[in-house]
Design a protein around this motif. Structure first.
Motif, PDB file in Angstrom:
ATOM      1  N   VAL A 195       0.862  -1.179   0.000  1.00  0.00           N
ATOM      2  CA  VAL A 195       0.000   0.000   0.000  1.00  0.00           C
ATOM      3  C   VAL A 195       0.901   1.233   0.000  1.00  0.00           C
ATOM      4  CG1 VAL A 195      -1.774   1.308   1.216  1.00  0.00           C
ATOM      5  CG2 VAL A 195      -1.840  -1.186   1.254  1.00  0.00           C
ATOM      6  N   PHE A 196       0.553   2.226  -0.814  1.00  0.00           N
ATOM      7  CA  PHE A 196       1.344   3.454  -0.817  1.00  0.00           C
ATOM      8  C   PHE A 196       0.412   4.651  -0.977  1.00  0.00           C
ATOM      9  CE2 PHE A 196       0.957   2.282  -5.233  1.00  0.00           C
ATOM     10  CZ  PHE A 196       0.741   3.481  -5.894  1.00  0.00           C
ATOM     11  N   VAL A 197       0.882   5.803  -0.537  1.00  0.00           N
ATOM     12  CA  VAL A 197       0.102   7.042  -0.554  1.00  0.00           C
ATOM     13  C   VAL A 197       0.942   8.148  -1.190  1.00  0.00           C
ATOM     14  CG1 VAL A 197      -1.095   8.774   0.839  1.00  0.00           C
ATOM     15  CG2 VAL A 197      -1.160   6.371   1.520  1.00  0.00           C
ATOM     16  N   MET A 198       0.328   8.910  -2.091  1.00  0.00           N
ATOM     17  CA  MET A 198       0.954  10.093  -2.682  1.00  0.00           C
ATOM     18  C   MET A 198      -0.071  11.224  -2.635  1.00  0.00           C
ATOM     19  SD  MET A 198       0.740   9.266  -6.773  1.00  0.00           S
ATOM     20  CE  MET A 198       1.010  10.981  -7.237  1.00  0.00           C
ATOM     21  N   ASN A 199       0.309  12.413  -3.075  1.00  0.00           N
ATOM     22  CA  ASN A 199      -0.662  13.503  -3.115  1.00  0.00           C
ATOM     23  C   ASN A 199      -0.335  14.466  -4.238  1.00  0.00           C
ATOM     24  OD1 ASN A 199       1.469  15.093  -2.088  1.00  0.00           O
ATOM     25  ND2 ASN A 199       0.057  16.349  -0.892  1.00  0.00           N
ATOM     26  N   VAL A 200      -1.347  15.251  -4.621  1.00  0.00           N
ATOM     27  CA  VAL A 200      -1.182  16.348  -5.569  1.00  0.00           C
ATOM     28  C   VAL A 200      -1.793  17.592  -4.929  1.00  0.00           C
ATOM     29  CG1 VAL A 200      -1.154  14.928  -7.644  1.00  0.00           C
ATOM     30  CG2 VAL A 200      -3.336  15.708  -6.739  1.00  0.00           C
ATOM     31  N   ALA A 201      -1.291  18.757  -5.313  1.00  0.00           N
ATOM     32  CA  ALA A 201      -1.774  20.017  -4.746  1.00  0.00           C
ATOM     33  C   ALA A 201      -1.981  21.027  -5.859  1.00  0.00           C
ATOM     34  CB  ALA A 201      -0.794  20.553  -3.701  1.00  0.00           C
ATOM     35  N   MET A 202      -2.872  21.970  -5.597  1.00  0.00           N
ATOM     36  CA  MET A 202      -3.235  22.973  -6.603  1.00  0.00           C
ATOM     37  C   MET A 202      -3.426  24.322  -5.923  1.00  0.00           C
ATOM     38  SD  MET A 202      -6.635  22.930  -9.025  1.00  0.00           S
ATOM     39  CE  MET A 202      -5.897  21.751 -10.150  1.00  0.00           C
ATOM     40  N   ASP A 203      -3.015  25.379  -6.615  1.00  0.00           N
ATOM     41  CA  ASP A 203      -3.220  26.749  -6.153  1.00  0.00           C
ATOM     42  C   ASP A 203      -3.947  27.524  -7.242  1.00  0.00           C
ATOM     43  OD1 ASP A 203      -1.301  27.353  -3.555  1.00  0.00           O
ATOM     44  OD2 ASP A 203      -0.536  25.733  -4.799  1.00  0.00           O
ATOM     45  N   LEU A 204      -5.104  28.072  -6.899  1.00  0.00           N
ATOM     46  CA  LEU A 204      -5.915  28.823  -7.851  1.00  0.00           C
ATOM     47  C   LEU A 204      -6.208  30.206  -7.289  1.00  0.00           C
ATOM     48  CD1 LEU A 204      -8.553  26.152  -8.983  1.00  0.00           C
ATOM     49  CD2 LEU A 204      -6.424  26.780 -10.114  1.00  0.00           C
ATOM     50  N   ARG A 205      -6.470  31.132  -8.192  1.00  0.00           N
ATOM     51  CA  ARG A 205      -6.836  32.479  -7.765  1.00  0.00           C
ATOM     52  C   ARG A 205      -7.912  33.036  -8.702  1.00  0.00           C
ATOM     53  NH1 ARG A 205      -1.890  32.400 -10.189  1.00  0.00           N
ATOM     54  NH2 ARG A 205      -1.477  33.921 -11.848  1.00  0.00           N
ATOM     55  N   LEU A 206      -8.768  33.843  -8.128  1.00  0.00           N
ATOM     56  CA  LEU A 206      -9.838  34.511  -8.860  1.00  0.00           C
ATOM     57  C   LEU A 206      -9.467  35.982  -8.981  1.00  0.00           C
ATOM     58  CD1 LEU A 206     -12.732  34.065 -10.062  1.00  0.00           C
ATOM     59  CD2 LEU A 206     -13.605  34.842  -7.851  1.00  0.00           C
ATOM     60  N   VAL A 207      -9.396  36.474 -10.214  1.00  0.00           N
ATOM     61  CA  VAL A 207      -8.894  37.823 -10.479  1.00  0.00           C
ATOM     62  C   VAL A 207     -10.011  38.661 -11.093  1.00  0.00           C
ATOM     63  CG1 VAL A 207      -7.116  39.181 -11.645  1.00  0.00           C
ATOM     64  CG2 VAL A 207      -6.615  36.832 -10.907  1.00  0.00           C
ATOM     65  N   GLN A 208     -10.166  39.898 -10.604  1.00  0.00           N
ATOM     66  CA  GLN A 208     -11.120  40.816 -11.214  1.00  0.00           C
ATOM     67  C   GLN A 208     -10.511  41.356 -12.505  1.00  0.00           C
ATOM     68  OE1 GLN A 208     -12.338  44.102  -8.753  1.00  0.00           O
ATOM     69  NE2 GLN A 208     -14.276  44.327  -9.841  1.00  0.00           N
ATOM     70  N   THR A 209     -11.232  41.196 -13.598  1.00  0.00           N
ATOM     71  CA  THR A 209     -10.655  41.472 -14.913  1.00  0.00           C
ATOM     72  C   THR A 209     -10.291  42.937 -15.094  1.00  0.00           C
ATOM     73  OG1 THR A 209     -11.990  39.670 -15.820  1.00  0.00           O
ATOM     74  CG2 THR A 209     -11.034  41.216 -17.388  1.00  0.00           C
ATOM     75  N   THR A 210     -11.152  43.845 -14.688  1.00  0.00           N
ATOM     76  CA  THR A 210     -10.938  45.262 -14.989  1.00  0.00           C
ATOM     77  C   THR A 210      -9.822  45.879 -14.159  1.00  0.00           C
ATOM     78  OG1 THR A 210     -12.706  45.806 -13.422  1.00  0.00           O
ATOM     79  CG2 THR A 210     -13.309  45.612 -15.760  1.00  0.00           C
ATOM     80  N   THR A 211      -9.631  45.392 -12.936  1.00  0.00           N
ATOM     81  CA  THR A 211      -8.624  45.988 -12.053  1.00  0.00           C
ATOM     82  C   THR A 211      -7.414  45.091 -11.820  1.00  0.00           C
ATOM     83  OG1 THR A 211      -9.651  45.090 -10.045  1.00  0.00           O
ATOM     84  CG2 THR A 211     -10.462  47.213 -10.856  1.00  0.00           C
ATOM     85  N   LEU A 212      -7.501  43.818 -12.250  1.00  0.00           N
ATOM     86  CA  LEU A 212      -6.452  42.819 -12.002  1.00  0.00           C
ATOM     87  C   LEU A 212      -6.210  42.592 -10.513  1.00  0.00           C
ATOM     88  CD1 LEU A 212      -3.782  43.560 -14.755  1.00  0.00           C
ATOM     89  CD2 LEU A 212      -5.670  41.939 -14.793  1.00  0.00           C
ATOM     90  N   GLU A 213      -7.201  42.917  -9.712  1.00  0.00           N
ATOM     91  CA  GLU A 213      -7.098  42.657  -8.282  1.00  0.00           C
ATOM     92  C   GLU A 213      -7.434  41.200  -8.006  1.00  0.00           C
ATOM     93  OE1 GLU A 213      -8.937  44.261  -4.018  1.00  0.00           O
ATOM     94  OE2 GLU A 213      -9.744  44.972  -5.935  1.00  0.00           O
ATOM     95  N   VAL A 214      -6.582  40.522  -7.243  1.00  0.00           N
ATOM     96  CA  VAL A 214      -6.836  39.136  -6.855  1.00  0.00           C
ATOM     97  C   VAL A 214      -7.827  39.158  -5.701  1.00  0.00           C
ATOM     98  CG1 VAL A 214      -5.828  36.987  -6.036  1.00  0.00           C
ATOM     99  CG2 VAL A 214      -4.535  38.435  -7.606  1.00  0.00           C
ATOM    100  N   VAL A 215      -9.040  38.665  -5.961  1.00  0.00           N
ATOM    101  CA  VAL A 215     -10.102  38.786  -4.963  1.00  0.00           C
ATOM    102  C   VAL A 215     -10.318  37.487  -4.193  1.00  0.00           C
ATOM    103  CG1 VAL A 215     -11.280  40.588  -6.253  1.00  0.00           C
ATOM    104  CG2 VAL A 215     -11.860  38.195  -6.692  1.00  0.00           C
ATOM    105  N   ASP A 216      -9.733  36.373  -4.633  1.00  0.00           N
ATOM    106  CA  ASP A 216      -9.905  35.110  -3.922  1.00  0.00           C
ATOM    107  C   ASP A 216      -8.734  34.195  -4.279  1.00  0.00           C
ATOM    108  OD1 ASP A 216     -10.951  33.122  -2.360  1.00  0.00           O
ATOM    109  OD2 ASP A 216     -12.935  33.148  -3.276  1.00  0.00           O
ATOM    110  N   VAL A 217      -8.188  33.542  -3.277  1.00  0.00           N
ATOM    111  CA  VAL A 217      -7.069  32.610  -3.467  1.00  0.00           C
ATOM    112  C   VAL A 217      -7.376  31.334  -2.708  1.00  0.00           C
ATOM    113  CG1 VAL A 217      -4.611  32.183  -3.124  1.00  0.00           C
ATOM    114  CG2 VAL A 217      -5.395  34.475  -3.728  1.00  0.00           C
ATOM    115  N   ILE A 218      -7.163  30.201  -3.356  1.00  0.00           N
ATOM    116  CA  ILE A 218      -7.457  28.915  -2.739  1.00  0.00           C
ATOM    117  C   ILE A 218      -6.323  27.945  -3.032  1.00  0.00           C
ATOM    118  CG2 ILE A 218      -8.929  26.862  -2.946  1.00  0.00           C
ATOM    119  CD1 ILE A 218     -11.320  28.635  -3.112  1.00  0.00           C
ATOM    120  N   SER A 219      -5.927  27.191  -2.021  1.00  0.00           N
ATOM    121  CA  SER A 219      -4.909  26.143  -2.175  1.00  0.00           C
ATOM    122  C   SER A 219      -5.450  24.863  -1.553  1.00  0.00           C
ATOM    123  CB  SER A 219      -3.606  26.554  -1.481  1.00  0.00           C
ATOM    124  OG  SER A 219      -2.645  25.523  -1.578  1.00  0.00           O
ATOM    125  N   TYR A 220      -5.429  23.782  -2.341  1.00  0.00           N
ATOM    126  CA  TYR A 220      -5.925  22.487  -1.870  1.00  0.00           C
ATOM    127  C   TYR A 220      -4.934  21.394  -2.242  1.00  0.00           C
ATOM    128  CZ  TYR A 220     -10.629  24.228  -0.836  1.00  0.00           C
ATOM    129  OH  TYR A 220     -11.695  24.894  -0.298  1.00  0.00           O
TER     130      TYR A 220
END
Length: 334
Positions: A195-220
């Motif tokens: 038996v073995f265990v591995m993992n993967v991770a992801m980092d995403l961000r939600l950006v407001q188009t007109t201002t390029l302000e990052v309004v939400d960041v999520i890492s899982y």
């Protein structure tokens, strides 16, 4: 001794004939040497977070909450991992998974990931090379006009990447073997389990188009488990050699883990944009029958105002349109 060798040769010849009988070197009436095996139908590909996405769409519809226009940018694989056969270990299609996940939540999507066809047609239309049918019918061709503001803009866009792949976080197993001490009774057995265990991770961000302000960041991250079990017996019986083994292995799909992370992140993004308080919105199923343009397979824009009778409600049915599982489909051989 000669008789035994003859028997072994006969067994080998029979086995070869049985194998060759499955594959012919002469094409049959269908034009193929062999028919492919397998008859599993096409099915939906949900994750444990898909139901939450439908709930968000129901919630937005119930309270007339407009969805902002969302675009999906590049969600790339930044791990650089390569599989043993030389291909990518992690999918490069996370952006496509994000589009599907957002569609399940009822989001209004605008295309920004692959605009090559639109840009080409825009250039052709700008040079008056593309014609559309006019009021006079097919013979009345008019060049396509470019109107100012005809392309709706996005309010937010999603970008990010797959940032971790960690192998062998933990593994374990055992081997057990057995053999005869008496040389006149040779024989041995072996059993293995791993038996073995591995993992993967992801980092995403939600950006407001007109201002390029990052309004939400999520890492899982998500862990993935795999297992392997095998057993075998090796023995001599009356001068004949027997080597029998059996086993099985299974591994949680790595790419499905990526899809699950994308859908979980999409749930959090859209819950914030809709102002949803939490999973308790799923308790109210009063408007569930309104689920017509989104579902387990994604979402669509209805071409005609007939969502109550069109095929949108049956897209996740594995037997639908299948020539051997759906009696309404004519079984015609072409």
């Amino acid at each position: 001794m000669i008789a035994r060798s003859t028997r072994l040769a006969g067994v080998a010849a029979c086995a070869a004939l049985m194998v060759s009988g499955c594959v012919s070197t002469t094409a049959g009436p269908s034009g193929q040497y062999a028919s492919p095996i397998g008859n599993a139908p096409v099915t939906a590909n949900p994750t444990p977070y898909s139901t939450a996405l439908y709930c968000l769409a129901d919630y937005a519809r119930r309270y007339n909450l407009p969805s902002p226009r969302i675009a999906v940018g590049r969600i790339s694989d930044y791990t650089g991992t390569v599989s043993a056969d030389g291909g990518r270990q992690i999918t490069g299609g996370a952006s496509l998974m994000a589009s599907t996940a957002l569609a399940k939540s009822g989001a209004r999507l605008v295309e920004r990931y692959d605009t090559s066809v639109s840009e080409l047609e825009l250039r052709y239309a700008n040079n008056k090379l593309i014609g559309d049918e006019g009021p006079g019918g097919p013979s009345d061709q008019q060049y396509r006009r470019i109107l100012a503001g005809q392309v709706p803009g996005s309010d937010f866009y999603v970008v990010g990447g797959i940032t971790e792949v960690n192998y062998n976080i933990r593994s374990g197993g055992f081997d057990a073997g057995m053999g005869e001490i008496d040389t006149n009774r040779p024989g041995s057995g072996l059993i293995q389990a791993k038996v073995f265990v591995m993992n993967v991770a992801m980092d995403l961000r939600l950006v407001q188009t007109t201002t390029l302000e990052v309004v939400d960041v999520i890492s899982y991250q998500k862990q993935i488990v795999g297992r392997e079990i095998s057993a075998g017996v090796f023995d001599f019986l009356n001068g004949n050699v027997f080597d029998i083994s059996a086993g099985g292995s299974a591994m949680e799909p790595t790419q499905l883990a990526v899809r699950a992370m994308v859908e979980r992140a999409s749930v959090e993004f859209m819950a914030n944009l809709y102002g949803a308080p939490g999973p308790e919105i799923c308790l109210d199923t009063a408007n569930e029958p309104l689920r017509d343009t989104y579902g387990p397979t994604g979402g669509y824009y209805p071409a005609y105002p007939n969502t109550d009778v069109n095929n949108g409600q049956t897209r996740a049915d594995p037997s639908r349109w299948h020539d051997r599982r759906d009696g309404a489909v004519r079984r015609t051989r072409y």
